[in-house]
Design a protein around this motif. Structure first.
Motif, PDB file in Angstrom:
ATOM      1  N   HIS A 168      73.540 -23.832 113.001  1.00  0.00           N
ATOM      2  CA  HIS A 168      74.472 -22.986 112.246  1.00  0.00           C
ATOM      3  C   HIS A 168      73.796 -21.757 111.649  1.00  0.00           C
ATOM      4  O   HIS A 168      74.446 -20.743 111.392  1.00  0.00           O
ATOM      5  CB  HIS A 168      75.055 -23.859 111.125  1.00  0.00           C
ATOM      6  N   ASP A 214      80.718 -20.968 117.080  1.00  0.00           N
ATOM      7  CA  ASP A 214      80.242 -20.963 115.693  1.00  0.00           C
ATOM      8  C   ASP A 214      80.007 -19.521 115.211  1.00  0.00           C
ATOM      9  O   ASP A 214      80.468 -19.116 114.133  1.00  0.00           O
ATOM     10  CB  ASP A 214      78.946 -21.796 115.623  1.00  0.00           C
ATOM     11  N   GLN A 233      81.946 -17.539 112.366  1.00  0.00           N
ATOM     12  CA  GLN A 233      81.156 -16.970 111.265  1.00  0.00           C
ATOM     13  C   GLN A 233      81.488 -15.488 111.068  1.00  0.00           C
ATOM     14  O   GLN A 233      81.585 -15.009 109.941  1.00  0.00           O
ATOM     15  CB  GLN A 233      79.660 -17.170 111.561  1.00  0.00           C
ATOM     16  N   ASP A 246      84.031 -21.138 105.953  1.00  0.00           N
ATOM     17  CA  ASP A 246      82.883 -21.972 106.313  1.00  0.00           C
ATOM     18  C   ASP A 246      82.765 -23.028 105.220  1.00  0.00           C
ATOM     19  O   ASP A 246      82.604 -22.699 104.042  1.00  0.00           O
ATOM     20  CB  ASP A 246      81.622 -21.090 106.382  1.00  0.00           C
ATOM     21  N   PRO A 282      77.977 -27.978 111.360  1.00  0.00           N
ATOM     22  CA  PRO A 282      78.837 -27.091 110.586  1.00  0.00           C
ATOM     23  C   PRO A 282      80.328 -27.390 110.799  1.00  0.00           C
ATOM     24  O   PRO A 282      80.706 -28.018 111.797  1.00  0.00           O
ATOM     25  CB  PRO A 282      78.486 -25.705 111.124  1.00  0.00           C
TER      26      PRO A 282
END
Ligand SMILES: *[C@@H]1O[C@H](CO)[C@@H](O)[C@H](O)[C@H]1NC(C)=O
Ligand SMILES: *[C@@H]1O[C@H](CO)[C@@H](O)[C@H](O)[C@H]1NC(C)=O
Ligand SMILES: *[C@@H]1O[C@H](CO)[C@@H](O)[C@H](O)[C@H]1NC(C)=O
Ligand SMILES: *[C@@H]1O[C@H](CO)[C@@H](O)[C@H](O)[C@H]1NC(C)=O
Ligand SMILES: *[C@@H]1O[C@H](CO)[C@@H](O)[C@H](O)[C@H]1NC(C)=O
Ligand SMILES: *[C@@H]1O[C@H](CO)[C@@H](O)[C@H](O)[C@H]1NC(C)=O
Ligand SMILES: *[C@@H]1O[C@H](CO)[C@@H](O)[C@H](O)[C@H]1NC(C)=O
Ligand SMILES: *[C@@H]1O[C@H](CO)[C@@H](O)[C@H](O)[C@H]1NC(C)=O
Ligand SMILES: *[C@@H]1O[C@H](CO)[C@@H](O)[C@H](O)[C@H]1NC(C)=O
Ligand SMILES: *[C@@H]1O[C@H](CO)[C@@H](O)[C@H](O)[C@H]1NC(C)=O
Ligand SMILES: *[C@@H]1O[C@H](CO)[C@@H](O)[C@H](O)[C@H]1NC(C)=O
Length: 669
Positions: A336, A388, A392, A454, A465
């Protein structure tokens, strides 16, 4: 930076010094890749492979299972609230993750011309539009800066790379295109909700505005914006500007461009520019903001944007820069921290963009510039990483990101059409990172109301994550990652999700049941045995652009005594949890039909018994044959020489496999 420019350089070298082309020439850095990236698990086939990067068989080793402090807990809780949650992103759309298609390969990927559109491309876009409402695609890249709009090209071509005319120091060849490229894009938009970004040439300040004039007229509302400069912070380094070129010089050129646009009566919407598109190599975005750029140009700027790759593989491509080994790099993608570290330098800029009322885009990214890494860019691990990293970016208040697509000579493509002279017996190759785009579209869905958080799940363990997606302040979906590869099952985890504080099944409580879709593969190094909700696009050359197999959605009853829903996530794996049935419907589930006219075609060829994987590495297809565009004899247009046959071949191959083929009525026979 993109791979294409380097491929052109290599092409030039080949045509200049190695005119007697042979099997050793076409490796496009693949040989270098193996010198650098040889690992214990590289198969024999990989060791001797000399074909195109897009079909390279290299398989890396999955990283070791983390131990000690690094090992994640295998059971943890995620508590979500309806309303009142802090730290949510700005509102995002299901079209968040799109594609950046290098302009010079647009005639391979989109279609040959406006009457010859690639069916697989349409299907790939339709999959996404159904889930996320729209697909945003850029046609551009380094080649946009040297592009020239011409009235016509020989043989009805819409694109031509003028290798002989390549005069600039980094050998990006001038690209000629006709407005039929734009007409083709428009026709695609008439079938699927694809919207486009273009780029205005910026190689010098004798502005060539034709692409804006014709682009806005032909694409209309489907034109989202026009990039002004592609990585201007690298212009001095690439000798496209003198070595004092800085942010103030760029601002001055933007003002010159805007004056030219304002004076052009053929341009109706002058406020369409996307800038500064920094690579964030030589300059930071702040260096541009601090010139007053956004306030001075505000009325002309549709979006603010950057382009960025985490690293590069340029040494393997053409022997300069830092040698990097794919196996060594692999763990850097499989946690992550990677996406967080990539987004962090831009958080000030996304906040700044909000303060100026502008959206902030990532116009080009992928695993590594110069084509990515064999076995890494085309792995299940890369699919987890792109997902991911994209979430993000959304959490960090980007408003969209585009995954770069190159030709046969790169490892990172989300999709690759077959080499044109193989398309009578091959279909498209869908890369693992295409699954990421599909899942991102489903995760954010059709509402255009999603906000991303998140969750810092499992005490911020970097291998597990999780994100929650909210609509109108309430959580609707949860995205759960497991980056670890552990066939024993000991690294699978079970997360207990609770919502609100009330009794399970009540309005402010954990739902009575949830629906779950899984992205699965046996290892992060897996290249083809990948499924999303039970469906796959198969191995190399296996896809007509539609998922194969039956969609499987798990229904998980929640526990009314603990008021939690327990979701297991295998190592490796990803789960998308739909907290309500509406959340599933809003992700496009249940309606699998494309909306454009179809016709069924029957078998046209007689190659049914040929195993595509044998053919792919057979002697007949080695060497320059895998890359029409790199062979000297067809340097300017080779990649498309056989596309007429190609599309026919695509259809016959699909028909042979018993799948009904989607054929557009507009195809000319
Ligand atoms: C390819 O390169 C290898 C090693 O450089 C050389 O031994 C071989 O003869 C070359 N093959 C051809 C066909 O030129
Ligand atoms: C590569 O090919 C050669 C010649 O066909 C063969 O002798 C050699 O064993 C192969 N190497 C590997 C690692 O498969
Ligand atoms: C499009 O390409 C096909 C196949 O090469 C060709 O027959 C046709 O004439 C082209 N159409 C146009 C408008 O150039
Ligand atoms: C910019 O590109 C155009 C078209 O390729 C070319 O004619 C022109 O000479 C280039 N300008 C510079 C300074 O290289
Ligand atoms: C370098 O370029 C800038 C603008 O791009 C120009 O103002 C300056 O005169 C140039 N310097 C030299 C030495 O050519
Ligand atoms: C954020 O960006 C603004 C605009 O460039 C700048 O003034 C400010 O110093 C930056 N803040 C940080 C912490 O970098
Ligand atoms: C996680 O990824 C980061 C960023 O790519 C990298 O620096 C770090 O070494 C990785 N951690 C592990 C334990 O592999
Ligand atoms: C994103 O923007 C929202 C709204 O301005 C803000 O509350 C949030 O802190 C931002 N997120 C990040 C990670 O900067
Ligand atoms: C969401 O936005 C897309 C354009 O980005 C648009 O086509 C679509 O209609 C919107 N959907 C809703 C539900 O507003
Ligand atoms: C494909 O992967 C799944 C796990 O995702 C595994 O159960 C299955 O055995 C694999 N199939 C093959 C043919 O490797
Ligand atoms: C593809 O073209 C190359 C070069 O023109 C040739 O060597 C190769 O045999 C062709 N492959 C097929 C399958 O036609």
């Amino acid at each position: 930076m993109d791979a294409n420019r380097f491929s052109f350089l290599l092409l030039l070298l080949i045509s200049t010094f190695l005119a007697s082309a042979n099997a050793n020439i076409t490796v496009y850095g693949v040989t270098g890749q193996q010198i650098l990236g040889q690992t214990a698990t590289n198969t024999a086939a990989a060791a001797n492979y000399t074909g195109s990067a897009a079909y390279n068989p290299t398989v890396l080793n999955a990283p070791d299972i983390p131990t000690g402090d690094q090992a994640p807990a295998k059971q943890f809780t995620i508590q979500l609230q309806n309303g009142g949650t802090n730290g949510l992103s700005i509102i995002q759309e299901g079209s968040f993750l799109g594609f950046s298609i290098e302009m010079s390969v647009a005639n391979q990927i989109l279609g040959r011309n406006s009457s010859f559109i690639q069916v697989a491309f349409l299907n790939l876009m339709a999959n996404l539009a159904r889930r996320g409402g729209a697909v945003y695609v850029r046609v551009g890249g380094n080649t946009q800066d040297f592009a020239v709009l011409v009235d016509s090209l020989p043989d009805g071509k819409i694109l031509e790379k003028d290798i002989e005319g390549s005069s600039n120091p980094t050998n990006t060849p001038p690209l000629k295109f006709t407005e039929d490229l734009l007409v083709m894009m428009r026709k695609i938009s008439d079938f699927v909700n694809v919207r486009w970004y273009l780029g205005v040439p910026f190689n010098d300040t004798n502005w060539r505005l034709g692409i804006i004039e014709r682009g806005e007229q032909i694409l209309g509302d489907h034109l989202l914006g026009v990039q002004a400069a592609n990585e201007p912070d690298l212009y001095a380094g690439h000798l496209h500007r003198n070595n004092t070129y800085g942010p103030n010089d760029y601002l001055g050129e933007m003002q010159s461009l805007i004056s030219a646009i304002d004076a052009d009566s053929k341009i109706q919407n002058p406020n369409c520019l996307i800038a500064p598109n920094l690579a964030t190599g030589a300059w930071t975005p702040e260096m541009v903001w601090d010139t007053g750029f956004v306030d001075i140009l505000s009325s002309s700027l549709a979006y603010l944007a950057v382009e960025h790759y985490p690293t590069d593989n340029c040494f393997a491509q053409f022997g300069s820069g830092t040698p990097r080994d794919g196996q060594t790099e692999f763990p850097n993608y499989l946690n992550h921290t990677s996406g967080q570290a990539l987004v962090q330098p831009y958080l000030n800029s996304t906040a700044y963009a909000q303060s100026k009322g502008k959206k902030f885009l990532m116009m080009e990214t992928n695993t590594a510039s110069c084509g990515g890494f064999a076995g890494l860019s085309d792995s299940f691990g890369a699919a987890l990483w792109v997902l991911d990293y994209s979430m993000q970016m959304a959490y960090g208040n980007f408003s969209g990101a585009l995954l770069h697509v190159g030709g046969q000579n790169v490892f990172y493509n989300p999709f690759t059409p077959p080499p044109t002279n193989q398309s009578t017996f091959h279909q498209w190759t869908i890369g693992p990172v295409y699954y990421s785009t599909l899942i991102l579209a489903e995760s954010f869905g059709l509402s255009n109301q999603s906000q991303i958080l998140d969750l810092g799940a499992n005490s911020n363990n970097i291998y597990t994550p999780a994100y929650a997606i909210y609509e109108n302040g309430n959580p609707v979906r949860v995205a759960l990652f497991n980056y670890i590869t552990d066939p024993s099952g000991a690294s699978d985890y079970t997360v207990s999700i609770a919502v609100g504080g009330g009794q399970t099944g009540t309005a402010n409580g954990t739902p009575g049941q949830v629906k779950v879709k899984y992205l699965l593969a046996p290892s992060v190094s897996e290249k083809s045995n990948i499924t999303w909700a039970g469906q796959t696009f198969g191995d190399h050359f296996a896809s007509d652009g539609r998922p194969m197999g039956t969609e499987t959605i798990q229904t998980i009853p929640c526990d009314t005594s603990s008021n939690t829903c327990s979701i297991k996530v295998p190592a490796p794996g990803f789960a998308l949890v739909f907290l309500t049935d509406d959340a599933l419907v809003e992700s496009g589930s249940g309606d699998a039909t494309t909306t454009f006219p179809t016709t069924a075609y029957t078998k046209l060829g007689n190659t049914a018994t040929v195993d595509p994987r044998v053919l792919a590495t057979s002697n007949g297809d080695r060497g320059s044959g895998n890359l029409g565009s790199t062979s000297k004899g067809s340097a300017s247009n080779g990649a498309m020489d056989n596309s007429w046959r190609g599309v026919m071949g695509l259809m016959s191959a699909v028909a042979m496999s018993g799948v009904v083929v989607v054929v557009l009525d507009l195809l000319v026979w």
